[in-house]
Design an enzyme around this catalytic site. Structure first.
Site, PDB file in Angstrom:
ATOM      1  CG  ASP A  77      -5.337   6.815  -3.224  1.00 17.93           C
ATOM      2  OD1 ASP A  77      -4.765   7.868  -4.075  1.00 17.93           O
ATOM      3  OD2 ASP A  77      -4.413   5.798  -3.800  1.00 17.93           O
ATOM      4  CB  SER A  80      -6.472   3.441  -5.084  1.00 14.47           C
ATOM      5  OG  SER A  80      -6.016   4.037  -3.913  1.00 14.47           O
ATOM      6  CG  ASN A  82      -8.943  -1.815  -2.975  1.00 11.31           C
ATOM      7  OD1 ASN A  82      -8.612  -2.329  -4.423  1.00 11.31           O
ATOM      8  ND2 ASN A  82     -10.352  -3.219  -3.152  1.00 11.31           N
ATOM      9  CD1 TRP A  84      -4.925  -0.189   1.106  1.00 17.95           C
ATOM     10  CD2 TRP A  84      -3.236  -0.831   3.028  1.00 17.95           C
ATOM     11  NE1 TRP A  84      -3.529   0.385   1.203  1.00 17.95           N
ATOM     12  CE2 TRP A  84      -2.895   0.421   1.813  1.00 17.95           C
ATOM     13  CE3 TRP A  84      -3.659  -1.248   4.317  1.00 17.95           C
ATOM     14  CZ2 TRP A  84      -2.087   0.876   2.337  1.00 17.95           C
ATOM     15  CZ3 TRP A  84      -2.255  -0.360   4.488  1.00 17.95           C
ATOM     16  CH2 TRP A  84      -0.853   0.278   3.850  1.00 17.95           C
ATOM     17  CE1 TYR A 121      -2.061   1.942  -3.404  1.00 20.33           C
ATOM     18  CE2 TYR A 121      -0.996   0.227  -2.183  1.00 20.33           C
ATOM     19  CZ  TYR A 121      -2.419   1.367  -2.369  1.00 20.33           C
ATOM     20  OH  TYR A 121      -3.744   0.750  -1.913  1.00 20.33           O
ATOM     21  CG  ASP A 264      -3.544  10.333  -7.368  1.00 23.25           C
ATOM     22  OD1 ASP A 264      -4.276   9.920  -7.385  1.00 23.25           O
ATOM     23  OD2 ASP A 264      -2.242   9.821  -8.572  1.00 23.25           O
ATOM     24  CB  THR A 267       0.676  11.768  -7.071  1.00 27.94           C
ATOM     25  OG1 THR A 267       0.173   9.921  -8.016  1.00 27.94           O
ATOM     26  CG2 THR A 267       1.625  11.767  -7.634  1.00 27.94           C
TER      27      THR A 267
END
Length: 434
Positions: A77, A80, A82, A84, A121, A264, A267
């Site tokens: 992505d 963003s 991070n 996780w 988000y 992005d 998306t």
């Protein structure tokens, strides 16, 4: 990141994509990670809209964490920063029970952090705590990577997701907890040849291969043409300035005073100001996000419709000529057959999909308009296949427009979010740090 990453460029290959998979020499210095397609869920269309990371329309990839490898499917992505994954300590969120979970006790390279973290988000959120461990992406092993163990994933967004977590490829400026992103560490640890990563998205619907993300450069097998370099205007997201938007070859004037755009990969669609998006959806025959004109009609009858138009057949009779409508003397009306489904569905169905006739008529009008603008057959059929996305199968199939509205006011807006529709259909998108 150091001085090597001070100047940032977004490089877009505005070119013809070579969608066939071509292998390159293994010593070319490129690190390739295969991508998998994720079909849009017709029951969760909201997830495909702007801001959502759920069902990123297209792809996920496999990575492992720890010395005793624990595999996870993640979305790459660019919106963003991070990394996780669900934690084994996630016991009160139903979503965690349907996805792989990280267990720190299985890894001897795990290092405790424990700092709390939370990410919001567009249509979902996660919270948990930071940890450190080695992360393997393809054949790249990033050591001592800071990531979030998610202990809460409330709501249904991640419950229905076909991936476990998210690997952010944005800038550290938007990283929760100021955690160093994975691709920063790839550069700092000397794991890639060049500070570059690029996407190739395979848009052919019948092919299993989703595409590739390449770290360390660009795979020449997937593009041809010249490079267009665009300066990143705001570090955080991959944001750059854009000019006016043309619809039907005519300028809209909406971005005369300037607009910004963000590339992005998390998306699914292409989002922009309502005024312009409405014009675009009207031009492609869509009444909104959910389009009555299904890609399946064009896939099955597009060539025939085109042939009849070029033979100067009367447009309002074309849909009856190909059997999707009956002509009552003034317009087409529905007939008692099921179309644009596979042969088994067609034989078993005694009813009629009410939108079939009107969808065909929309396709005829749109194609006729494109021909009047001197568009070629290939351009027209390719355009439809890129920007109208099919969701569901058989009789349950629907189509959504690849364009959706979002209005972001100044000073940050007007803003366009260029998701997978743009990155896959228009360009080979390359993120370049110079």
């Amino acid at each position: 990141m150091g001085k090597n990453l001070n100047d940032v460029m977004l490089c877009l290959f505005v070119s013809t994509l070579l969608l066939s998979a071509v292998s390159c020499a293994p010593n070319d210095g490129l690190r390739r990670i295969g991508l998998k397609k994720i079909k849009l869920d017709p029951k969760n269309r909201l997830a495909a809209r702007i801001g959502s990371k759920d069902v990123g329309s297209f792809r996920a990839s496999i990575k492992t964490i720890g010395t005793s490898p624990q595999k996870f499917t993640v979305i790459f992505d660019t919106g963003s920063s991070n990394l996780w994954v669900p934690s084994s300590k996630c016991t009160f969120s139903v979503a965690c029970y349907f996805h792989a979970k990280y267990k720190s006790s299985l890894s001897n390279t795990y290092r405790k952090n424990g700092t709390a973290a939370a990410i919001q988000y567009g249509t979902g959120a996660i919270s948990g705590f930071f940890s450190y461990d080695n992360v393997r992406v393809g054949d790249i092993v990033v050591k001592n990577q800071e990531f979030i163990e998610a202990t809460r994933e409330p709501g249904v967004t991640f419950l229905v997701a076909k991936f476990d977590g998210i690997l952010g490829l944005g800038f550290q400026e938007i990283s929760v907890g100021n955690a160093v992103p994975v691709w920063y560490n790839m550069v700092e640890q000397g794991l890639i040849k060049e500070p570059v990563f690029s996407f190739w998205l395979n848009r052919k619907p019948d092919e299993e291969e989703g595409g590739e993300i390449v770290f360390g450069g660009v795979d020449p097998a997937h593009y041809k043409g010249k490079h267009t370099y665009v300066p990143v205007t705001r570090k955080g997201y991959w944001q750059f300035d854009m000019g006016d938007v043309f619809v039907g070859g005519k300028p809209t004037g909406y971005c005369a005073d300037g607009c910004s755009a963000i590339a992005d990969s998390g998306t699914s669609l292409l989002a922009g100001p309502t005024t312009v998006i409405t014009m675009i959806n009207h031009a492609i025959g869509a009444s909104g996000v959910v389009s009555k004109e299904c890609k399946a009609i064009v896939a099955e009858y597009g060539q025939t419709i085109m042939d009849l138009l070029l033979a100067e057949a009367e447009p309002k009779k074309i849909c009856s000529q190909i059997g999707l409508c009956t002509f009552d003397g003034t317009r087409g009306v529905n007939v008692g057959i099921e179309s644009v489904v596979d042969e088994n569905e067609r034989k078993s169905s005694g009813g009629l999909h009410g939108a079939t006739c009107s969808a065909c008529e929309m396709a005829v009008v749109w194609m006729q308009n494109q021909l009047s603008q001197n568009q070629t057959r290939d351009q027209i059929l390719t355009y439809i296949n890129h920007y109208i996305l099919k969701v569901g199968e058989g009789a349950a199939a629907q189509c959504i427009s690849g364009f959706t509205a979002i209005d972001i006011p100044p000073p940050r807006g007007p803003l366009w979010i260029l998701g997978d529709v743009f990155m896959g259909a228009i360009t080979q998108s390359l993120i370049l740090v110079n």
